[in-house]
Scaffold this motif. Sequence first.
Motif, PDB file in Angstrom:
ATOM      1  N   ASP B  80       0.724  -1.192   0.256  1.00 22.89           N
ATOM      2  CA  ASP B  80      -0.553  -0.052  -0.458  1.00 22.89           C
ATOM      3  C   ASP B  80       1.130   1.343  -0.247  1.00 22.89           C
ATOM      4  N   LEU B  81       1.400   1.586  -0.752  1.00 26.52           N
ATOM      5  CA  LEU B  81       2.048   3.006  -1.443  1.00 26.52           C
ATOM      6  C   LEU B  81       1.663   4.208  -1.976  1.00 26.52           C
ATOM      7  N   THR B  82       0.434   4.554  -1.648  1.00 23.21           N
ATOM      8  CA  THR B  82      -0.468   5.732  -1.403  1.00 23.21           C
ATOM      9  C   THR B  82       0.504   7.400  -0.890  1.00 23.21           C
ATOM     10  N   ARG B  83       0.324   6.583  -0.343  1.00 23.50           N
ATOM     11  CA  ARG B  83       0.673   7.393   1.192  1.00 23.50           C
ATOM     12  C   ARG B  83       2.691   8.528   0.602  1.00 23.50           C
ATOM     13  N   ASP B  84       2.818   7.117   0.284  1.00 21.83           N
ATOM     14  CA  ASP B  84       4.565   7.249   0.143  1.00 21.83           C
ATOM     15  C   ASP B  84       4.405   8.371  -1.120  1.00 21.83           C
ATOM     16  N   LEU B  96       3.981  10.823  11.156  1.00 20.28           N
ATOM     17  CA  LEU B  96       2.576  10.116  12.481  1.00 20.28           C
ATOM     18  C   LEU B  96       1.856  11.488  12.521  1.00 20.28           C
ATOM     19  N   CYS B  97       0.096  11.378  12.419  1.00 21.89           N
ATOM     20  CA  CYS B  97      -0.614  11.566  12.398  1.00 21.89           C
ATOM     21  C   CYS B  97      -1.151  11.167  14.062  1.00 21.89           C
ATOM     22  N   SER B  98      -1.711  12.262  14.762  1.00 16.86           N
ATOM     23  CA  SER B  98      -1.406  11.381  16.047  1.00 16.86           C
ATOM     24  C   SER B  98      -3.627  10.860  15.756  1.00 16.86           C
ATOM     25  N   THR B  99      -3.612  12.779  15.099  1.00 14.75           N
ATOM     26  CA  THR B  99      -5.820  11.852  15.246  1.00 14.75           C
ATOM     27  C   THR B  99      -6.407  10.198  14.475  1.00 14.75           C
ATOM     28  N   CYS B 100      -5.102  10.314  13.461  1.00 12.99           N
ATOM     29  CA  CYS B 100      -5.126   8.921  12.981  1.00 12.99           C
ATOM     30  C   CYS B 100      -5.026   8.026  13.420  1.00 12.99           C
ATOM     31  N   LEU B 101      -4.346   8.132  14.529  1.00  8.51           N
ATOM     32  CA  LEU B 101      -3.877   7.408  14.952  1.00  8.51           C
ATOM     33  C   LEU B 101      -4.475   7.197  16.675  1.00  8.51           C
ATOM     34  N   ALA B 102      -5.283   8.356  17.089  1.00  2.76           N
ATOM     35  CA  ALA B 102      -6.482   7.352  17.766  1.00  2.76           C
ATOM     36  C   ALA B 102      -8.010   6.990  17.604  1.00  2.76           C
ATOM     37  N   ASP B 103      -7.916   7.274  15.661  1.00  2.00           N
ATOM     38  CA  ASP B 103      -9.435   6.482  15.208  1.00  2.00           C
ATOM     39  C   ASP B 103      -8.949   5.089  15.416  1.00  2.00           C
ATOM     40  N   LEU B 104      -7.502   5.083  14.993  1.00  2.00           N
ATOM     41  CA  LEU B 104      -7.133   2.898  14.615  1.00  2.00           C
ATOM     42  C   LEU B 104      -7.206   2.768  15.815  1.00  2.00           C
ATOM     43  N   GLU B 105      -6.917   3.433  17.374  1.00  2.00           N
ATOM     44  CA  GLU B 105      -7.141   2.758  18.945  1.00  2.00           C
ATOM     45  C   GLU B 105      -8.420   2.626  18.486  1.00  2.00           C
ATOM     46  N   ALA B 106      -8.942   3.701  18.153  1.00  3.05           N
ATOM     47  CA  ALA B 106     -10.844   3.277  19.181  1.00  3.05           C
ATOM     48  C   ALA B 106     -11.686   2.137  18.305  1.00  3.05           C
ATOM     49  N   PHE B 107     -11.163   2.078  16.908  1.00  3.48           N
ATOM     50  CA  PHE B 107     -11.681   1.802  15.745  1.00  3.48           C
ATOM     51  C   PHE B 107     -11.237   0.056  16.480  1.00  3.48           C
ATOM     52  N   PHE B 108      -9.984  -0.177  16.693  1.00  3.59           N
ATOM     53  CA  PHE B 108      -9.849  -1.566  17.517  1.00  3.59           C
ATOM     54  C   PHE B 108     -10.585  -2.262  18.497  1.00  3.59           C
ATOM     55  N   HIS B 109     -10.428  -1.207  19.832  1.00  2.25           N
ATOM     56  CA  HIS B 109     -10.674  -0.943  20.898  1.00  2.25           C
ATOM     57  C   HIS B 109     -12.362  -1.692  20.526  1.00  2.25           C
ATOM     58  N   MET B 124       0.224   7.311   9.056  1.00  2.81           N
ATOM     59  CA  MET B 124       1.816   8.008   8.558  1.00  2.81           C
ATOM     60  C   MET B 124       1.065   9.264   7.507  1.00  2.81           C
ATOM     61  N   LEU B 125       0.730  10.395   7.582  1.00  4.95           N
ATOM     62  CA  LEU B 125       0.633  10.989   6.408  1.00  4.95           C
ATOM     63  C   LEU B 125       1.390  11.826   5.396  1.00  4.95           C
ATOM     64  N   PRO B 126       1.510  12.371   4.761  1.00  5.16           N
ATOM     65  CA  PRO B 126       2.414  13.409   3.783  1.00  5.16           C
ATOM     66  C   PRO B 126       2.563  13.991   4.692  1.00  5.16           C
ATOM     67  N   VAL B 127       3.368  15.482   5.210  1.00  6.99           N
ATOM     68  CA  VAL B 127       3.553  16.849   5.699  1.00  6.99           C
ATOM     69  C   VAL B 127       2.842  17.431   4.805  1.00  6.99           C
ATOM     70  N   GLY B 128       2.252  18.140   5.651  1.00  4.90           N
ATOM     71  CA  GLY B 128       0.225  18.958   4.775  1.00  4.90           C
ATOM     72  C   GLY B 128       0.128  19.252   4.858  1.00  4.90           C
ATOM     73  N   THR B 129      -0.626  17.787   4.555  1.00  4.84           N
ATOM     74  CA  THR B 129      -1.903  17.299   4.064  1.00  4.84           C
ATOM     75  C   THR B 129      -3.320  16.957   5.039  1.00  4.84           C
ATOM     76  N   GLU B 130      -4.265  17.342   4.661  1.00  2.00           N
ATOM     77  CA  GLU B 130      -5.466  16.801   5.994  1.00  2.00           C
ATOM     78  C   GLU B 130      -6.049  15.168   5.470  1.00  2.00           C
ATOM     79  N   ARG B 131      -6.488  14.477   7.334  1.00  2.00           N
ATOM     80  CA  ARG B 131      -6.252  13.062   7.499  1.00  2.00           C
ATOM     81  C   ARG B 131      -7.971  12.976   6.894  1.00  2.00           C
ATOM     82  N   LEU B 132      -9.199  12.511   6.377  1.00  2.00           N
ATOM     83  CA  LEU B 132     -10.382  12.163   6.600  1.00  2.00           C
ATOM     84  C   LEU B 132     -11.004  11.151   7.329  1.00  2.00           C
TER      85      LEU B 132
END
Lengths: 415, 415
Positions: B80-84, B96-109, B124-132
């Motif tokens: 999965d290479l789209t981020r890179d 590292l997008c900390s919101t993304c990590l929190a979302d993922l942790e919540a999903f698995f929890h 992981m997100l490219p610098v200067g981008t926004e997570r959906l």
Amino acid sequence: MSKPHAHAVVIAIGDELVRGQCVDTNSAYLADRLGEAGIRTVEHCTIGDELPAIVDAFRRAAGTADLVVATGGLGPTEDDLTRDALAQAMGVDLTLCSTCLADLEAFFHERGRPISQANRRQAMLPVGTERLANAVGTAPGIAATLGSAAVFCLPGVPHEMRTMYDQQVAARLGAGGNVILHHAVHTFGAPESEIGATLADLMTPDAHPRLGTTAKIGVISVRFSVSGATIEGAQAQIRQTSDVIRQRLGEIVFGEGEETLASAVGNLLQQRGQTLATAESCTGGLLGETITAVSGASAYYLGGVVAYANPVKQQFLDVPGDVLASCGAVSEPVAAAMAQGCRRRFNSDWALSVTGIAGPTGGTADKPLGLVYLAVAGPDGTDVRRHHITGPRAFVRQRATWIILNDLRVALTKA
Amino acid sequence: MSKPHAHAVVIAIGDELVRGQCVDTNSAYLADRLGEAGIRTVEHCTIGDELPAIVDAFRRAAGTADLVVATGGLGPTEDDLTRDALAQAMGVDLTLCSTCLADLEAFFHERGRPISQANRRQAMLPVGTERLANAVGTAPGIAATLGSAAVFCLPGVPHEMRTMYDQQVAARLGAGGNVILHHAVHTFGAPESEIGATLADLMTPDAHPRLGTTAKIGVISVRFSVSGATIEGAQAQIRQTSDVIRQRLGEIVFGEGEETLASAVGNLLQQRGQTLATAESCTGGLLGETITAVSGASAYYLGGVVAYANPVKQQFLDVPGDVLASCGAVSEPVAAAMAQGCRRRFNSDWALSVTGIAGPTGGTADKPLGLVYLAVAGPDGTDVRRHHITGPRAFVRQRATWIILNDLRVALTKA
């Protein structure tokens, strides 16, 4: 056109495709078939019925790859511009192909219809190109050379395109370099990330072959490609890699290549000489359709009842009216009664039932949209499971169908 | 990202797509939805899981269009290479997008599972981008700017992609220029060239709107797009053009837009307060599935019998054993008896039956592959028709299903 081709670009032409009114299935078919011939497809490109866009796509593709296969835009109507675009990209005129015209006249004569002026347009080809006969429709295909690339234009109707590829194009591709074969090992029952973790070392960019995973309504497939000097050599590599995958993933693997959950179940039933029947409510026939999509299903599938209305569940499957009234149609006892009644009525070894709320309407707080009860009735009793599937109507129905087929697969392997 | 976008390129990323192991349905969905937002998709491009190819596709698309929507390559696995690729195209690093990590942790929890190292990559997100945010899966999407183009990266799983588009992307597209609406008028029963001849003057490149036709297993659709300053204005143009098409083509028109032969039949049955049941042999449940793909079908569809084995035709549909023995299962009398027995057993106003040889095996000189008998039993009697459908198994089954639904439609409009 006898030199081997290494890379291909596949072009799909049509307003309905680029606008998203239709899904393009031709490009996937072609890429798959080209791979079998040792040719790697590096890009698919979809553009609309606009002359400049088609001309540009032809030129760009011929610059990128040494083989270009285009589909669509060969029909009889005014918006069919592939002939004109190819001529323009080649810098030549269109000319009447008398063989094409004779083919078209014969096609219409056989069907007792006169040839229309519109169909006559289909007999025009760019100067210096060759016609590809269409055995099942009116649009002739075109074989051409653009720059250093070989170009094939095929009809957009999938059925016609496939026949023309098989009968006319495959043989013209010449002996490629190495044979490239694609393969997939299919699983059901574990999440993609778990499978990815188990196979992580085989999924890095420098792994040979490099594995990739795709997910489709719960079916996770592990895919890879191998290349070899011979088909036998490539097939041996596929066997070797598939064995490693099977060893690591265990019983969640249900098949490989063209195998589906339905064909896996069919094979297990045939090995055991057992029969199957189905009782469907919310899937409305999808389960039976999926089982009978496998040619030869009549060896083990007897049939089924689509018990959409409640009285049908009583009349054809002996579901007790009081159970229906007290528990509701979407309930564990009704799923069990449907499967048991089905097994008894059809006198089959196994029976499957599905009852649920596919949505988008009909959900309640108690019984939400996507609530499904699935039952397997077999020689050793009946097993009912409750699932809550989140998604649109078609998704709920498809997923429920896969789950119940996988439940039966697991039951059969343990029986 | 609030300036209006005019043109979009849609990119689909995945080895399984470019190799042809899977059909890409995401690009069609996105092009359709973008059209609703007034944005014209000019190209779809499909490439594999190769970093340079993805980087190149992003750069080229951002040079061609002012909006780029990519799907796939956001999963947890090594391929999965789209981020890179997006980071490289933008010339930035991943962070590292900390919101993304929190979302993922919540999903698995929520699911009682631990988060895996593989899933952490998804944060992981490219610098200067926004997570959906991903409401239904693990892969977060990305909103970015590349050159002068807005870029959205969405998951490849169709269900997750659609939810993310609807919830996150649609609102960010801003007010486009004109609204662009696509429309289609669907017909069954006449060949494409005949329809093309009747509409030829409306299919030339300078026609406004310009009509185009597409054929799919016998359903010929007349398609066109309109643009207007307002939705109402565009809808009025659609109405006007559809009326012209209906006037010229007459009773072969069965519906428009999202309507199918199944929904057309459903509407006619509901208008008349009548009910329907089905008896299927070679279609194995496809007819019932097609009818019940329409939400609300329970208002008129009672259910059906999949009578795959001959004893099932006798037991559930009262087909006489001597008729089966003397005429064979694929015959006019058996088709008639199936439809009549079905109508009687289900006590429905109408019943449909299908019996045939879908192939690829089972054909004889007398009863070739693709021979199908279709019967409509109704208040005024039973009508059986013989068809010979040339094509692969799935094609024969689908075409038989469309023909019998169209036969019922015609019968209902005349009843």
